[in-house]
Design a protein around this motif. Structure first.
Motif, short mmCIF file in Angstrom:
data_model
loop_
_atom_site.label_atom_id
_atom_site.label_comp_id
_atom_site.label_asym_id
_atom_site.label_seq_id
_atom_site.Cartn_x
_atom_site.Cartn_y
_atom_site.Cartn_z
N GLU A 164 -2.46 31.72 -6.93
CA GLU A 164 -3.74 32.40 -7.06
C GLU A 164 -3.55 33.68 -7.87
N GLN B 34 -6.41 23.40 -3.91
CA GLN B 34 -7.00 24.67 -4.35
C GLN B 34 -8.43 24.83 -3.84
N ASP B 35 -9.15 23.73 -3.74
CA ASP B 35 -10.54 23.78 -3.27
C ASP B 35 -10.66 23.61 -1.76
N LYS C 157 -20.83 26.88 -5.78
CA LYS C 157 -19.42 26.86 -5.40
C LYS C 157 -19.03 25.45 -4.96
N ARG D 274 -13.56 30.62 -8.11
CA ARG D 274 -13.33 31.22 -6.80
C ARG D 274 -14.36 32.30 -6.48
N ARG D 275 -14.78 33.05 -7.48
CA ARG D 275 -15.69 34.17 -7.25
C ARG D 275 -17.03 34.01 -7.97
N ASP E 105 -8.73 31.92 -12.47
CA ASP E 105 -8.40 32.04 -11.05
C ASP E 105 -6.94 31.84 -10.72
N ASP E 106 -6.20 31.09 -11.52
CA ASP E 106 -4.86 30.65 -11.11
C ASP E 106 -3.88 30.67 -12.27
N ASP F 160 -17.09 38.84 -5.75
CA ASP F 160 -17.99 37.73 -6.06
C ASP F 160 -19.03 38.21 -7.06
#
Length: 461
Positions: free
Chosen positions: A54, A388-389, A271, A318-319, A105-106, A242
């Protein structure tokens, strides 16, 4: 940036296609507490491992955009006692393919190795993650390569349109920063920045791992500890807030002397864990995600010849969550193309989908799902994304049933929730004619126009 070696492996990685539901996924926890998901596949002597930390480019300092990208280009340029040449020769001798990449995100790693060379390949990966050298010669060489790419980006209409859209939609949020950096930010990155990024991001608590190939859980557990045991226990991540897409419509035009325009349009999405995500996924297939069967393609390309392609995709991050689309068309056709797109958004929000559209979407989305599991690499990629989800280790068994359960009422609900045609944020690059014009009647031939922005959609599960 991705660097790969030992391309001879590629021919060995493909497997015979098998039903995804037939796979046995094992949750492996090493003696040191490192977790991975494993699919034992003994038909091909190749092990594929994909892992993600992450972090990604959203962790770049504001004045040093492109830091994660530069790290991804340098990790295979020497580690431990091995300089760049020695490291790459060892990697090639072990018949391994190793690549690094980052998104918002990663930070993601991919390793492919012959089973009988696995110890050396895993050791080289562990060395790159724990003891990267960042030698001055390598840093400046990779910096120059990235600077060249960034300079080309500044003249690429797809990149310009995408970057302008993210800034208009998300303001100064980290997601709106250029992941590759700018000429100024790349010049500011120091070796200390590179070292700090690896120490802050590469940690065991924010790591997801998927492995596919001829290896037992016990053997994998030993390799996990040997490869990742020296990483810090906890990452040091800066908080990323967020963010929602700005609710008011905005149109940003970047004038460039191009004969055709590139258009990016979008709005708030969902999301991945939102209960309406699967209905939205099916809805998007009908609207703009289904290629030649999609409504937007039918109306904009097939019936009126205004563009070569027009697409929409869901981007759950993610955000943030986006519903993002793109179209490339002649400058004179920009205004009418956008009018058509808005009309189709409004039509689906008002009327939903037909029985035939829903049935066709389900048939394709469920029938094509096994194609995501027809190679070691694809299987590992799917397992990593599901982790990841946080969808659960049994998600593959449940996924098609979730798609099949979507009703017209579900799509009507989610269409009203998402498809607000009067709230679209639009970014255009070219010399567009934005004057409102009557929509031409159906029947025009397909146009030889560009395909639109290059921002690609993730492979949703």
């Amino acid at each position: 940036m991705i660097r790969a070696f030992a391309f001879a492996l590629i021919a060995l990685v493909t497997l015979a296609a098998a039903p995804a539901q037939a796979m046995k996924i094992e949750r492996v926890v090493s003696p040191g507490g490192i977790e991975a998901w494993l699919v034992q596949e003994n038909e091909v002597p190749v092990i594929v491992m994909k892992l993600a930390f992450e972090g990604g480019s959203s962790q770049d300092p504001k004045d040093k955009a492109g830091l994660a990208n530069m790290v991804s280009g340098l990790l295979d340029e020497g580690a431990g006692d091995l300089d760049s040449d020695a490291y790459q020769k060892r990697l090639e001798a072990s018949a391994a393919s190793l690549s690094f990449s980052d998104d918002r995100d990663d930070f993601t790693v991919s390793l492919k190795t012959l089973a009988d060379k696995r110890d050396e390949a895993f050791a080289l990966l562990g060395l790159a993650l724990t003891k990267p050298r960042f030698d001055a010669e390598a840093v400046e060489r990779i910096r120059a390569q990235i600077a060249s790419i960034v300079t080309r980006n500044l003249e690429d209409p797809n990149w310009i349109a995408s970057q302008a859209w993210f800034h208009a939609a998300l303001g100064n949020h980290p997601y709106a920063m250029p992941a590759e950096g700018t000429p100024q930010s790349i010049a500011r990155i120091t070796r200390g920045d590179l070292v700090a990024y690896t120490k802050n991001i590469f940690a065991r608590d924010r790591m997801k791992i998927a492995v596919v190939g001829p290896i037992s859980p016990e053997e994998l557990g030993t390799l996990l500890d040997r490869t990742f045991g020296a990483l810090p226990a906890k990452a040091k991540l800066r908080p990323v807030p967020d963010v929602k897409v700005r609710g008011k419509p905005v149109t940003v035009v970047t004038k460039r002397p191009f004969p055709q325009s590139v258009v990016v349009f979008g709005a708030q999405g969902l999301k991945r864990r939102d209960p309406d995500f699967i209905p939205a996924f099916v809805m998007n297939y009908v609207l703009g995600g289904g290629g030649f069967s999609a409504r937007l393609t039918e109306e904009v390309r097939e019936k009126r010849g205004l563009a070569y392609s027009v697409t929409t995709n869901l981007y759950p991050m993610r955000r943030a969550a986006l519903l993002l689309g793109g179209v490339g068309t002649k400058n004179a056709s920009v205004g009418v193309s956008l009018e058509l797109i808005r009309r189709e958004f409004a039509r689906m929000a008002e009327r939903g989908v037909t029985d035939e559209e829903l049935a066709d979407a389900k048939t394709y989305l469920t029938g094509s799902y096994p194609l995501r599991f027809d190679s070691n690499s694809k299987i590992a990629g799917q397992l990593l994304s599901i982790q990841q989800d946080n969808l659960g280790i049994d998600y593959i068994d449940r996924r098609n049933a979730l798609v099949d359960a979507v009703t017209k009422a579900d799509i009507a609900r989610v269409a009203k929730r998402l498809l607000k045609s009067d709230s679209l944020i639009v970014s255009v690059v070219g010399e567009p004619d934005m004057t409102p014009k009557p929509i031409p009647p159906a029947g025009a031939p397909a146009a030889a126009a560009p395909s639109g922005p290059s921002e690609s959609a993730p492979g949703f599960h």
